[in-house]
Design a protein around this motif. Structure first.
Motif, PDB file in Angstrom:
ATOM      1  N   HIS A 171      68.454   2.340  36.814  1.00  0.00           N
ATOM      2  CA  HIS A 171      68.552   3.527  37.652  1.00  0.00           C
ATOM      3  C   HIS A 171      67.210   3.911  38.292  1.00  0.00           C
ATOM      4  O   HIS A 171      67.189   4.715  39.217  1.00  0.00           O
ATOM      5  CB  HIS A 171      69.078   4.707  36.838  1.00  0.00           C
ATOM      6  CG  HIS A 171      70.524   4.574  36.448  1.00  0.00           C
ATOM      7  ND1 HIS A 171      71.561   4.906  37.287  1.00  0.00           N
ATOM      8  CD2 HIS A 171      71.097   4.105  35.300  1.00  0.00           C
ATOM      9  CE1 HIS A 171      72.715   4.673  36.684  1.00  0.00           C
ATOM     10  NE2 HIS A 171      72.462   4.183  35.479  1.00  0.00           N
ATOM     11  N   THR A 172      66.127   3.377  37.813  1.00  0.00           N
ATOM     12  CA  THR A 172      64.801   3.729  38.310  1.00  0.00           C
ATOM     13  C   THR A 172      64.446   2.896  39.543  1.00  0.00           C
ATOM     14  O   THR A 172      64.694   1.685  39.573  1.00  0.00           O
ATOM     15  CB  THR A 172      63.741   3.509  37.226  1.00  0.00           C
ATOM     16  OG1 THR A 172      64.067   4.305  36.086  1.00  0.00           O
ATOM     17  CG2 THR A 172      62.356   3.908  37.732  1.00  0.00           C
ATOM     18  N   VAL A 173      63.861   3.544  40.544  1.00  0.00           N
ATOM     19  CA  VAL A 173      63.465   2.869  41.783  1.00  0.00           C
ATOM     20  C   VAL A 173      61.990   3.136  42.053  1.00  0.00           C
ATOM     21  O   VAL A 173      61.569   4.294  42.143  1.00  0.00           O
ATOM     22  CB  VAL A 173      64.293   3.355  42.988  1.00  0.00           C
ATOM     23  CG1 VAL A 173      63.926   2.570  44.245  1.00  0.00           C
ATOM     24  CG2 VAL A 173      65.781   3.240  42.707  1.00  0.00           C
ATOM     25  N   ILE A 174      61.219   2.080  42.183  1.00  0.00           N
ATOM     26  CA  ILE A 174      59.813   2.171  42.576  1.00  0.00           C
ATOM     27  C   ILE A 174      59.717   1.688  44.019  1.00  0.00           C
ATOM     28  O   ILE A 174      60.090   0.553  44.321  1.00  0.00           O
ATOM     29  CB  ILE A 174      58.912   1.327  41.656  1.00  0.00           C
ATOM     30  CG1 ILE A 174      59.052   1.802  40.206  1.00  0.00           C
ATOM     31  CG2 ILE A 174      57.459   1.413  42.105  1.00  0.00           C
ATOM     32  CD1 ILE A 174      58.359   0.906  39.208  1.00  0.00           C
ATOM     33  N   SER A 175      59.236   2.563  44.921  1.00  0.00           N
ATOM     34  CA  SER A 175      59.283   2.268  46.357  1.00  0.00           C
ATOM     35  C   SER A 175      57.889   2.269  46.967  1.00  0.00           C
ATOM     36  O   SER A 175      57.080   3.158  46.685  1.00  0.00           O
ATOM     37  CB  SER A 175      60.134   3.323  47.082  1.00  0.00           C
ATOM     38  OG  SER A 175      61.443   3.360  46.572  1.00  0.00           O
ATOM     39  N   GLY A 176      57.645   1.294  47.821  1.00  0.00           N
ATOM     40  CA  GLY A 176      56.428   1.234  48.613  1.00  0.00           C
ATOM     41  C   GLY A 176      56.772   1.169  50.089  1.00  0.00           C
ATOM     42  O   GLY A 176      57.720   0.470  50.480  1.00  0.00           O
ATOM     43  N   ARG A 177      56.045   1.928  50.910  1.00  0.00           N
ATOM     44  CA  ARG A 177      56.316   1.977  52.343  1.00  0.00           C
ATOM     45  C   ARG A 177      55.004   1.951  53.128  1.00  0.00           C
ATOM     46  O   ARG A 177      53.960   2.406  52.653  1.00  0.00           O
ATOM     47  CB  ARG A 177      57.058   3.268  52.730  1.00  0.00           C
ATOM     48  CG  ARG A 177      58.366   3.513  52.013  1.00  0.00           C
ATOM     49  CD  ARG A 177      59.488   2.681  52.599  1.00  0.00           C
ATOM     50  NE  ARG A 177      60.764   3.076  52.022  1.00  0.00           N
ATOM     51  CZ  ARG A 177      61.262   2.544  50.905  1.00  0.00           C
ATOM     52  NH1 ARG A 177      60.595   1.588  50.269  1.00  0.00           N
ATOM     53  NH2 ARG A 177      62.435   2.946  50.432  1.00  0.00           N
ATOM     54  N   VAL A 178      55.100   1.468  54.347  1.00  0.00           N
ATOM     55  CA  VAL A 178      54.040   1.634  55.333  1.00  0.00           C
ATOM     56  C   VAL A 178      54.711   2.050  56.634  1.00  0.00           C
ATOM     57  O   VAL A 178      55.798   1.554  56.967  1.00  0.00           O
ATOM     58  CB  VAL A 178      53.208   0.343  55.507  1.00  0.00           C
ATOM     59  CG1 VAL A 178      54.086  -0.827  55.945  1.00  0.00           C
ATOM     60  CG2 VAL A 178      52.075   0.569  56.502  1.00  0.00           C
ATOM     61  N   GLY A 179      54.108   3.001  57.337  1.00  0.00           N
ATOM     62  CA  GLY A 179      54.696   3.470  58.577  1.00  0.00           C
ATOM     63  C   GLY A 179      53.639   3.868  59.575  1.00  0.00           C
ATOM     64  O   GLY A 179      52.507   4.199  59.200  1.00  0.00           O
ATOM     65  N   TRP A 180      54.005   3.822  60.854  1.00  0.00           N
ATOM     66  CA  TRP A 180      53.066   4.237  61.889  1.00  0.00           C
ATOM     67  C   TRP A 180      53.835   4.788  63.081  1.00  0.00           C
ATOM     68  O   TRP A 180      54.948   4.372  63.391  1.00  0.00           O
ATOM     69  CB  TRP A 180      52.152   3.085  62.309  1.00  0.00           C
ATOM     70  CG  TRP A 180      52.847   1.817  62.690  1.00  0.00           C
ATOM     71  CD1 TRP A 180      53.211   1.410  63.942  1.00  0.00           C
ATOM     72  CD2 TRP A 180      53.278   0.761  61.813  1.00  0.00           C
ATOM     73  NE1 TRP A 180      53.824   0.179  63.905  1.00  0.00           N
ATOM     74  CE2 TRP A 180      53.882  -0.238  62.609  1.00  0.00           C
ATOM     75  CE3 TRP A 180      53.200   0.576  60.420  1.00  0.00           C
ATOM     76  CZ2 TRP A 180      54.403  -1.396  62.064  1.00  0.00           C
ATOM     77  CZ3 TRP A 180      53.737  -0.577  59.884  1.00  0.00           C
ATOM     78  CH2 TRP A 180      54.314  -1.556  60.700  1.00  0.00           C
ATOM     79  N   ASP A 181      53.243   5.802  63.715  1.00  0.00           N
ATOM     80  CA  ASP A 181      53.858   6.424  64.882  1.00  0.00           C
ATOM     81  C   ASP A 181      53.819   5.486  66.072  1.00  0.00           C
ATOM     82  O   ASP A 181      52.826   4.788  66.305  1.00  0.00           O
ATOM     83  CB  ASP A 181      53.120   7.713  65.263  1.00  0.00           C
ATOM     84  CG  ASP A 181      53.284   8.812  64.227  1.00  0.00           C
ATOM     85  OD1 ASP A 181      54.110   8.648  63.311  1.00  0.00           O
ATOM     86  OD2 ASP A 181      52.568   9.829  64.341  1.00  0.00           O
ATOM     87  N   ILE A 182      54.894   5.501  66.857  1.00  0.00           N
ATOM     88  CA  ILE A 182      54.918   4.800  68.136  1.00  0.00           C
ATOM     89  C   ILE A 182      54.405   5.717  69.241  1.00  0.00           C
ATOM     90  O   ILE A 182      53.769   5.274  70.198  1.00  0.00           O
ATOM     91  CB  ILE A 182      56.349   4.314  68.441  1.00  0.00           C
ATOM     92  CG1 ILE A 182      56.812   3.321  67.360  1.00  0.00           C
ATOM     93  CG2 ILE A 182      56.426   3.667  69.823  1.00  0.00           C
ATOM     94  CD1 ILE A 182      58.260   2.933  67.468  1.00  0.00           C
ATOM     95  N   GLN A 183      54.663   7.027  69.098  1.00  0.00           N
ATOM     96  CA  GLN A 183      54.200   8.020  70.067  1.00  0.00           C
ATOM     97  C   GLN A 183      52.988   8.761  69.527  1.00  0.00           C
ATOM     98  O   GLN A 183      52.853   8.955  68.317  1.00  0.00           O
ATOM     99  CB  GLN A 183      55.318   9.022  70.369  1.00  0.00           C
ATOM    100  CG  GLN A 183      56.549   8.403  71.012  1.00  0.00           C
ATOM    101  CD  GLN A 183      57.689   9.404  71.100  1.00  0.00           C
ATOM    102  OE1 GLN A 183      58.181   9.892  70.092  1.00  0.00           O
ATOM    103  NE2 GLN A 183      58.087   9.728  72.325  1.00  0.00           N
ATOM    104  N   ASN A 184      52.106   9.207  70.440  1.00  0.00           N
ATOM    105  CA  ASN A 184      50.938   9.960  70.000  1.00  0.00           C
ATOM    106  C   ASN A 184      51.246  11.448  69.915  1.00  0.00           C
ATOM    107  O   ASN A 184      52.358  11.888  70.166  1.00  0.00           O
ATOM    108  CB  ASN A 184      49.729   9.677  70.902  1.00  0.00           C
ATOM    109  CG  ASN A 184      49.952  10.113  72.339  1.00  0.00           C
ATOM    110  OD1 ASN A 184      50.469  11.197  72.608  1.00  0.00           O
ATOM    111  ND2 ASN A 184      49.554   9.272  73.286  1.00  0.00           N
ATOM    112  N   ASN A 185      50.251  12.241  69.559  1.00  0.00           N
ATOM    113  CA  ASN A 185      50.410  13.671  69.300  1.00  0.00           C
ATOM    114  C   ASN A 185      50.259  14.546  70.534  1.00  0.00           C
ATOM    115  O   ASN A 185      50.254  15.784  70.406  1.00  0.00           O
ATOM    116  CB  ASN A 185      49.355  14.114  68.281  1.00  0.00           C
ATOM    117  CG  ASN A 185      47.928  13.980  68.840  1.00  0.00           C
ATOM    118  OD1 ASN A 185      47.576  12.942  69.383  1.00  0.00           O
ATOM    119  ND2 ASN A 185      47.125  15.018  68.712  1.00  0.00           N
TER     120      ASN A 185
END
Length: 211
Positions: A171-185
């Motif tokens: 039942h335990t989930v260990i998650s790793g992610r990487v993300g980056w914006d396509i649009q700027n601020n």
């Protein structure tokens, strides 16, 4: 030598777990998770704008929707803190700034499940900016500079791209992610404060529900 032994032990432990745990890849599941983001910015543009990373909270829920045993969809909804620490030059003076941005992140992941204990994820993400907090840390920062940041016309709806993996231990989930914006601020482009896009690394631990 000791590092090699540790790596081999981890691989063996992972393999044993993959063979021993119940295979639930064809079940629809949901769960919750909590952890942290390690975020910064890229594609920055501004007078002497230099950014360093900061840590923020990440928490929310997820659904696992199988198409068959090996592929499916995994939509998620998360409260996600991003931001950066920066120094720069604006309106004739130096400034120091710590920016914390609170987002609702909604990734829609395509899931590939080669093992019962491993899911690979990739897909688009929609992020909505709930709140932005700026803390000025440089004694030379002027009132005009602070007003310029507070009046900044920033973008609230941002398209992003994310990828990662889930390792499951029952039942335990260990998650790793990487993300980056396509649009700027930059919103409609009238902002005078530095332009940038967010990038983040995320690590969470969660619990999934299934029969």
């Amino acid at each position: 030598m000791n590092k090699q032994i540790i790596i081999i032990a981890i691989i063996l432990g992972f393999s044993i777990n993959a063979n021993a745990q119940k295979d639930v890849r064809e079940q629809t599941m949901f769960g919750f998770k909590v952890g942290a983001n390690y975020s910064n910015v890229y594609d920055e543009a501004g007078d002497q704008f230099v950014a360093d990373p900061k840590i923020g909270l990440a928490m929310g829920g997820f659904f696992s929707i199988p198409f068959d045993k090996y592929i499916g969809l995994q939509p998620e909804i998360l409260f996600s803190q991003k931001g950066f620490r920066a120094t720069g030059f604006l309106l004739g003076n130096n400034y120091g700034l710590t920016r914390t941005t609170n987002f609702i992140d909604v990734p829609i992941f395509f899931a590939i499940k080669p093992l019962p204990s491993l899911t690979l994820l990739i897909g688009p993400q929609y992020s909505y900016l709930l709140k932005q907090k700026d803390v000025f840390t440089n004694g030379n920062t002027s009132i005009l500079q602070q007003q310029e940041f507070q009046n900044d016309n920033i973008r609230k709806n941002i398209l992003c791209f994310a990828a990662g993996a889930d390792i499951t231990l029952d039942h335990t989930v260990i998650s790793g992610r990487v993300g980056w914006d396509i649009q700027n601020n930059k919103g409609d482009g009238t902002s005078s404060t530095p332009r940038y896009k967010n990038v983040w690394y995320q690590l969470t631990v969660g619990y999934r529900f299934y029969d």
